[in-house]
Scaffold this motif. Structure first.
Motif, PDB file in Angstrom:
ATOM      1  N   LYS A 108       0.826  -1.199   0.000  1.00  0.00           N
ATOM      2  CA  LYS A 108       0.000   0.000   0.000  1.00  0.00           C
ATOM      3  C   LYS A 108       0.866   1.256   0.000  1.00  0.00           C
ATOM      4  O   LYS A 108       0.554   2.228  -0.695  1.00  0.00           O
ATOM      5  CB  LYS A 108      -0.923  -0.005   1.216  1.00  0.00           C
ATOM      6  N   VAL A 109       1.970   1.241   0.736  1.00  0.00           N
ATOM      7  CA  VAL A 109       2.878   2.388   0.763  1.00  0.00           C
ATOM      8  C   VAL A 109       3.499   2.602  -0.608  1.00  0.00           C
ATOM      9  O   VAL A 109       3.590   3.736  -1.094  1.00  0.00           O
ATOM     10  CB  VAL A 109       3.966   2.188   1.848  1.00  0.00           C
ATOM     11  N   GLU A 110       3.912   1.531  -1.263  1.00  0.00           N
ATOM     12  CA  GLU A 110       4.487   1.647  -2.606  1.00  0.00           C
ATOM     13  C   GLU A 110       3.454   2.185  -3.600  1.00  0.00           C
ATOM     14  O   GLU A 110       3.769   3.028  -4.450  1.00  0.00           O
ATOM     15  CB  GLU A 110       5.006   0.289  -3.078  1.00  0.00           C
ATOM     16  N   GLN A 111       2.221   1.714  -3.482  1.00  0.00           N
ATOM     17  CA  GLN A 111       1.165   2.176  -4.367  1.00  0.00           C
ATOM     18  C   GLN A 111       0.887   3.671  -4.139  1.00  0.00           C
ATOM     19  O   GLN A 111       0.736   4.428  -5.099  1.00  0.00           O
ATOM     20  CB  GLN A 111      -0.113   1.373  -4.127  1.00  0.00           C
ATOM     21  N   LEU A 112       0.864   4.088  -2.909  1.00  0.00           N
ATOM     22  CA  LEU A 112       0.642   5.498  -2.620  1.00  0.00           C
ATOM     23  C   LEU A 112       1.798   6.363  -3.119  1.00  0.00           C
ATOM     24  O   LEU A 112       1.577   7.486  -3.595  1.00  0.00           O
ATOM     25  CB  LEU A 112       0.446   5.699  -1.114  1.00  0.00           C
ATOM     26  N   GLU A 113       3.017   5.861  -3.028  1.00  0.00           N
ATOM     27  CA  GLU A 113       4.168   6.603  -3.554  1.00  0.00           C
ATOM     28  C   GLU A 113       4.065   6.777  -5.068  1.00  0.00           C
ATOM     29  O   GLU A 113       4.325   7.860  -5.600  1.00  0.00           O
ATOM     30  CB  GLU A 113       5.469   5.883  -3.202  1.00  0.00           C
ATOM     31  N   LYS A 114       3.669   5.713  -5.768  1.00  0.00           N
ATOM     32  CA  LYS A 114       3.516   5.799  -7.216  1.00  0.00           C
ATOM     33  C   LYS A 114       2.421   6.789  -7.592  1.00  0.00           C
ATOM     34  O   LYS A 114       2.572   7.577  -8.520  1.00  0.00           O
ATOM     35  CB  LYS A 114       3.205   4.421  -7.805  1.00  0.00           C
TER      36      LYS A 114
END
Length: 108
Positions: A90-96
Motif C-alpha cells: 500500500k505504501v508503494e502504491q501510494l508513492e507511485k
C-alpha cells in the motif's frame, strides 16, 4: 500540612486512574506510587484527628484501583503485529500515485 498532602494525594490518584484506563497505562505507575506516598504522609500527619480519614481512604482506594487496572493491562494485553506485506504494498502504491500526481502538475 495534612490538607496539602490530601490535595496532592487526590490529584495524583485521579491522574493515576485516568492514565490507567488509557493506552498510556504503563505511565500510571508513577502517579500511583506518588499518591501512595502522599496518602501515607497524610495518614501520618492526621493520626490524632479523625476528620480526614474518609478522604485518605478514598485516596488509597483510587490508587489501588489504578494499580490493579495497570497491572492487569500490562499482563494480559499483548501487542500484535499485523501483516506488514500488505502495508508495504500500500505504501508503494501510494508513492507511485503521488509521483504521478506530481508529474501531472504544471508549475509556472
Amino acid at each position: 500540612m495534612k490538607k496539602l498532602f490530601i490535595i496532592l494525594g487526590f490529584i495524583t490518584s485521579i491522574i493515576a486512574v485516568i492514565l490507567a484506563v488509557t493506552p498510556l497505562s504503563r505511565i500510571a505507575y508513577i502517579p500511583s506510587v506518588t499518591a501512595l506516598i502522599f496518602g501515607v504522609l497524610a495518614l501520618y500527619t492526621s493520626k490524632d484527628k479523625q476528620q480526614f480519614k474518609k478522604s485518605i481512604q478514598l485516596i488509597f482506594l483510587m490508587t489501588i484501583i489504578s494499580l490493579v487496572v495497570t497491572t492487569y493491562k500490562t499482563i494480559f494485553n499483548t501487542a500484535e503485529v499485523g501483516n506488514t506485506e500488505q502495508l508495504e504494498q500500500k505504501v508503494e502504491q501510494l508513492e507511485k500515485e503521488s509521483l504521478d500526481e506530481l508529474e501531472d502538475l504544471e508549475i509556472d
